[in-house]
Scaffold this active site. Structure first.
Site, PDB file in Angstrom:
ATOM      1  N   SER A  64      85.855  63.172  52.155  1.00  0.00           N
ATOM      2  CA  SER A  64      86.445  62.025  51.482  1.00  0.00           C
ATOM      3  C   SER A  64      85.417  60.949  51.129  1.00  0.00           C
ATOM      4  O   SER A  64      84.493  61.194  50.364  1.00  0.00           O
ATOM      5  CB  SER A  64      87.577  61.464  52.343  1.00  0.00           C
ATOM      6  OG  SER A  64      88.297  60.476  51.650  1.00  0.00           O
ATOM      7  N   ALA A 372      96.019  49.252  52.860  1.00  0.00           N
ATOM      8  CA  ALA A 372      95.262  48.277  52.070  1.00  0.00           C
ATOM      9  C   ALA A 372      94.079  48.943  51.355  1.00  0.00           C
ATOM     10  O   ALA A 372      93.666  48.524  50.285  1.00  0.00           O
ATOM     11  CB  ALA A 372      94.777  47.147  52.963  1.00  0.00           C
ATOM     12  N   PRO A 498      91.526  49.861  68.889  1.00  0.00           N
ATOM     13  CA  PRO A 498      90.355  50.715  69.068  1.00  0.00           C
ATOM     14  C   PRO A 498      90.139  51.571  67.823  1.00  0.00           C
ATOM     15  O   PRO A 498      91.105  51.998  67.186  1.00  0.00           O
ATOM     16  CB  PRO A 498      90.738  51.582  70.275  1.00  0.00           C
ATOM     17  CG  PRO A 498      92.231  51.571  70.315  1.00  0.00           C
ATOM     18  CD  PRO A 498      92.668  50.270  69.717  1.00  0.00           C
TER      19      PRO A 498
END
Length: 539
Positions: A64, A372, A498
């Site tokens: 990706s 987002a 985390p």
């Protein structure tokens, strides 16, 4: 299952000593040279999963938005969705097994999952444009054939295109034709139909600049552009002819640096967008004509544009299907407020990671989810789809037009997974139909200033969270400290979580001004460093 043959083949794809990898939301990712054994074993696992589900399973070779020297692999389940969690555990087990334990692990998985080893298996394989991908995809093929599986290697594909192929093959072509032309035609036909409806909006011929991150998106968009060229002209940048994949370009770079990609000429007020390396994320942006200021339009604003538009169409046809938007804790507070208070669209928060959002979005008739970072899609329930298609044939005049628009929008979304090409066409169609400029879209609401930081810790497991990661449960005292800090600033909130991949804790803060957001983020980082075992330099 010919275990001796598998052992013989496996020796040709030996596991490096001491390497331990974890199957996460994005599958396995590492430096490409460490992945040969992983690919072979994922070929084996895909065959077992295919036999168990009596379905086609996908294997995608990609990392990706990671740097070019990395690579990775993920499996795609029958309806184009992420691999089931119990099989993620099998994947981790199988990949980390030493050579002498391979046979036992394969038998364990087969018994645990009641796999009928006599069942046929069919696997589809895709890969991105990384230099290492072709050889690694061949290792997947070796794993598939070692277990007697059949396969179709599609070669170069975007990640969403492979998800689409899997979905098509497992719905007997009802979702679409499982070919690259089938994908291009399905999306383009819906887009062109939508664009036709917009004629008369006084919109001049539309053009869009696309940064393709020097990845697979450029190849596929170039192949596809003549299918939709009557509605949109695309100008491709960072198309892979010279730059490195994801280097100083792509959706992830633009989003995290809040700056245009290198290699793209931008004039003020031009609509521009960026894909990531495997074309499953998209963000938009433009330069202000007043002061040349850079404006980013991220996944939150994309979700807002789409969900508002869907809500308007449903109101027009008088249909009360329930629309819901699913966000993560990273969604800007202004977007949540705009959706809930102005658009009256319910908003839900899910844990970070596409699989959590996808799962929550399936609860609604129409579920819109975007992170987002620009990864997301819209899911329509089967009942909603049938209802809309029926209305598109039954209603009259204006209502029928609205229902037909909805019908085309259903066809335009890749409902298997977030898809930059599909989402780009949806956004372009909506802007055209509304007769909006990119500035009008951006003006829906103003993002609250925010800041994200990372704090190095010796063990990220020290932090545990609840309430979709918005509240820290451990270590003791940390959430109380955050609450006290948040009280100091207006319109503020902050949370910590985390990292899923490294020993760091991620800090997010927003407030009424950039200075306050920066201060809050810094103060929360200090609290994390103090209470959660920070290492290295103090923030």
């Amino acid at each position: 299952m010919d275990l001796d043959a598998i052992t013989k083949h496996s020796a040709l794809h030996a596991k490096p000593n001491g390497l331990i990898l974890q199957y996460g939301t994005a599958g396995f990712r590492s430096k490409a040279e460490h992945l040969d054994h992983v690919m072979f074993r994922m070929g084996l696992l895909a065959v077992l999963r295919s036999k168990q589900t009596k379905s086609t399973i996908g294997v995608m070779v990609t990392a990706s938005h990671n740097p070019e020297e990395d690579n990775g692999v993920k499996l795609v389940d029958p309806l184009g969705e992420m691999l089931a969690p119990s099989w993620e555990e099998h994947a981790t087990c199988l990949v980390n097994a030493e050579e002498q334990d391979m046979q036992r692990v394969l038998i364990d998985i087969s018994e645990k999952e009641a796999v009928n080893l006599q069942q046929d298996a069919f696997i589809v394989i895709g890969r991105d444009t990384r230099p290492s991908s072709e050889k690694l995809a061949q290792s997947v093929v070796d794993g598939v054939t070692a277990l007697g599986g059949q396969f179709n290697d599609y070669g170069l594909l975007t990640t969403p295109q492979l998800h689409y192929m899997v979905y098509c093959r497992n719905t007997s072509g009802q979702y679409g034709k499982a070919t690259i032309e089938g994908y291009y035609q399905k999306l383009s036909k819906a887009f062109v139909e939508l664009s036709k409806q917009a004629s008369g909006n006084g919109n001049e011929y539309r053009s869009l600049k696309v940064d393709c991150a020097n990845g697979i998106g450029a190849l596929k968009l170039r192949e596809m552009e003549h299918y939709f060229s009557q509605g949109l002209s695309v100008q491709l940048f960072n198309d892979g002819t010279e730059g490195k994949l994801n280097h100083l370009c792509g959706a992830d770079f633009v989003k995290s640096h809040q700056t245009p990609p290198q290699g793209m000429e931008m004039k003020s007020n031009e609509r521009c967008c960026s894909f990531d390396g495997d074309a499953d994320r998209i963000v938009y942006y433009y330069l202000d004509d007043a002061d040349g200021h850079f404006h980013l339009i991220d996944g939150d604003k994309i979700a807002t544009l789409i969900s508002s538009f869907l809500k308007e169409l449903l109101l027009e046809i008088g249909e009360s299907l329930n629309v819901g938007v699913v966000q993560t804790a990273y969604a800007n507070g202004s977007s949540t407020r705009y959706l809930e208070e102005i658009m009256k669209v319910p908003v839900y928060c899910a844990k970070t990671g596409v699989k959590h959002l996808h799962h929550k979005a399936q609860v609604f008739d129409i579920g819109v989810y975007f992170e987002a970072n620009g990864h997301g899609t819209v899911l329509f329930s089967k009942a909603a789809e049938m209802k809309i298609k029926q209305l598109a044939n039954d209603l009259e005049d204006k209502k029928m037009k609205a229902a037909k628009l909805l019908e085309n929008i259903i066809d335009l979304f890749n409902q298997a997974v977030g898809d930059a090409i599909s989402n780009m066409l949806v956004i372009e169609a909506i802007l055209t139909l509304k007769g909006w400029t990119v500035q009008q879209w951006d003006a829906l609401y103003t993002d609250l200033p925010n800041r994200q930081l990372k704090v190095k810790v010796s063990d990220r497991q020290v932090i545990s969270t609840t309430d979709a990661e918005r509240q820290a449960v451990t270590p003791p005292g940390l959430q109380e400290a955050i609450n006290d800090l948040v009280k100091k600033y207006r319109l503020s909130r902050a949370f910590v979580r985390p990292s899923g991949t490294e020993d760091v804790v991620r800090v997010y803060a927003e407030a009424d001004s950039q200075e306050n957001a920066d201060n809050l983020a810094h103060e929360v980082s200090l609290a994390v460093y103090r209470l959660a075992g920070g290492i290295g330099e103090r923030p």
